[in-house]
Design a protein around this motif. Structure first.
Motif, PDB file in Angstrom:
ATOM      1  N   UNK A 156       0.782  -1.228   0.000  1.00 21.35           N
ATOM      2  CA  UNK A 156       0.000   0.000   0.000  1.00 21.35           C
ATOM      3  C   UNK A 156       0.811   1.273   0.000  1.00 21.35           C
ATOM      4  N   UNK A 157       2.090   1.192  -0.295  1.00 22.22           N
ATOM      5  CA  UNK A 157       2.986   2.350  -0.355  1.00 22.22           C
ATOM      6  C   UNK A 157       4.246   1.895  -1.067  1.00 22.22           C
ATOM      7  N   UNK A 158       5.218   2.804  -1.210  1.00 21.69           N
ATOM      8  CA  UNK A 158       6.465   2.429  -1.868  1.00 21.69           C
ATOM      9  C   UNK A 158       7.583   3.372  -1.453  1.00 21.69           C
ATOM     10  N   UNK A 159       8.812   2.883  -1.517  1.00 23.21           N
ATOM     11  CA  UNK A 159       9.973   3.714  -1.277  1.00 23.21           C
ATOM     12  C   UNK A 159      10.334   4.445  -2.570  1.00 23.21           C
ATOM     13  N   UNK A 160      10.774   5.674  -2.426  1.00 20.21           N
ATOM     14  CA  UNK A 160      11.109   6.462  -3.612  1.00 20.21           C
ATOM     15  C   UNK A 160      12.267   5.847  -4.390  1.00 20.21           C
ATOM     16  N   UNK A 161      13.269   5.324  -3.681  1.00 20.90           N
ATOM     17  CA  UNK A 161      14.435   4.713  -4.325  1.00 20.90           C
ATOM     18  C   UNK A 161      14.748   3.385  -3.631  1.00 20.90           C
ATOM     19  N   UNK A 162      13.984   2.339  -3.939  1.00 24.38           N
ATOM     20  CA  UNK A 162      14.179   1.060  -3.249  1.00 24.38           C
ATOM     21  C   UNK A 162      15.459   0.356  -3.685  1.00 24.38           C
ATOM     22  N   UNK A 163      16.066  -0.343  -2.754  1.00 23.78           N
ATOM     23  CA  UNK A 163      17.172  -1.230  -3.092  1.00 23.78           C
ATOM     24  C   UNK A 163      16.598  -2.574  -3.526  1.00 23.78           C
ATOM     25  N   UNK A 164      17.475  -3.482  -3.951  1.00 26.81           N
ATOM     26  CA  UNK A 164      17.024  -4.742  -4.555  1.00 26.81           C
ATOM     27  C   UNK A 164      16.264  -5.635  -3.584  1.00 26.81           C
ATOM     28  N   UNK A 165      16.377  -5.360  -2.296  1.00 23.69           N
ATOM     29  CA  UNK A 165      15.701  -6.186  -1.293  1.00 23.69           C
ATOM     30  C   UNK A 165      14.361  -5.610  -0.855  1.00 23.69           C
TER      31      UNK A 165
END
Length: 220
Positions: A156-165
């Motif tokens: 229900x959300x997301x990180x702006x710059x996610x890492x591969x994990x």
């Protein structure tokens, strides 16, 4: 690599509520890497190439429904907040865990400072940490890059710059990104229906189990 951090996490865990259900196994015992039961159906991924890191995939509805975790799959539900969308996500994750016989433990982190809760979740060394609650997004961005061997799923959300994990499941009515970006103009608390939240956890787990990580799984 995790042992010094785990000691800190155990101390942090004393300051918050950790509840568990499932098989009740001692998580300190050796645990084989989880193997998915079932396969992703055609339409989950584009046939041409593997998705690039930080990209968005839009799987066909239900293309994840044939995938299940192995019994005893170790999951920590990390949550902050008592707003209606967060409650809907938490309910969906707990219902999914019960149906799939996953070994679920829940950490209710502090809204004032969620980082100790995240630290405690990592210290438990689960197969997957599931995050529910917009206020966890920015603190997760601070922690996840330092623990690349730990898989995270943000629902229900997301990180702006996610890492591969870090994998996310999101949709037009959700879309909180953190780092000052906040919620999209299409944000709609009413979009956090029981069906949508159930799809979010199931599609996200299916992606993680098949090593489709570091991407946004967009629910149409």
């Amino acid at each position: 690599m995790r042992h010094p951090f785990r000691a800190v996490a155990v101390l942090a865990a004393a300051a918050m509520l950790i509840t568990g259900c499932g098989s009740g196994d001692d998580w300190s015992e050796p645990h084989a890497a989880p193997t998915p039961i079932g396969s992703l159906a055609p339409g989950f991924l584009a046939p041409s190439a593997s998705p690039a890191p930080e990209s968005t995939i839009t799987p066909a509805p239900g293309s994840w429904s044939g995938v299940h975790p192995p019994a005893g799959y170790r999951v920590v539900l990390l949550t902050v907040g008592d707003d209606a969308p967060t409650k809907a996500l938490v309910t969906a994750v707990k219902s999914w865990a019960e149906a799939e016989k996953a070994d679920l433990r829940t950490i209710n982190a502090s809204a004032h400072d969620p980082v100790p809760g995240i630290s405690a979740a990592v210290g438990l060394n689960p197969d997957l940490i599931v995050s529910a609650g917009d206020s966890l997004v920015d603190p997760l961005a601070l922690v996840t890059a330092s623990h690349l061997d730990q898989q995270f799923l943000v629902v229900g959300a997301e990180l702006a710059e996610p890492t591969a994990n870090v994998t996310a499941t999101d949709w037009a009515g959700a879309s909180f990104r953190g780092e000052g970006l906040g919620s999209a103009t299409s944000y709609d608390p009413a979009s956090f229906t029981a069906e949508r939240c159930d799809n979010a956890i199931r599609a996200g787990v299916a992606a993680v189990l098949h090593n489709v990580t570091g991407v946004i799984v967009w629910l149409s």
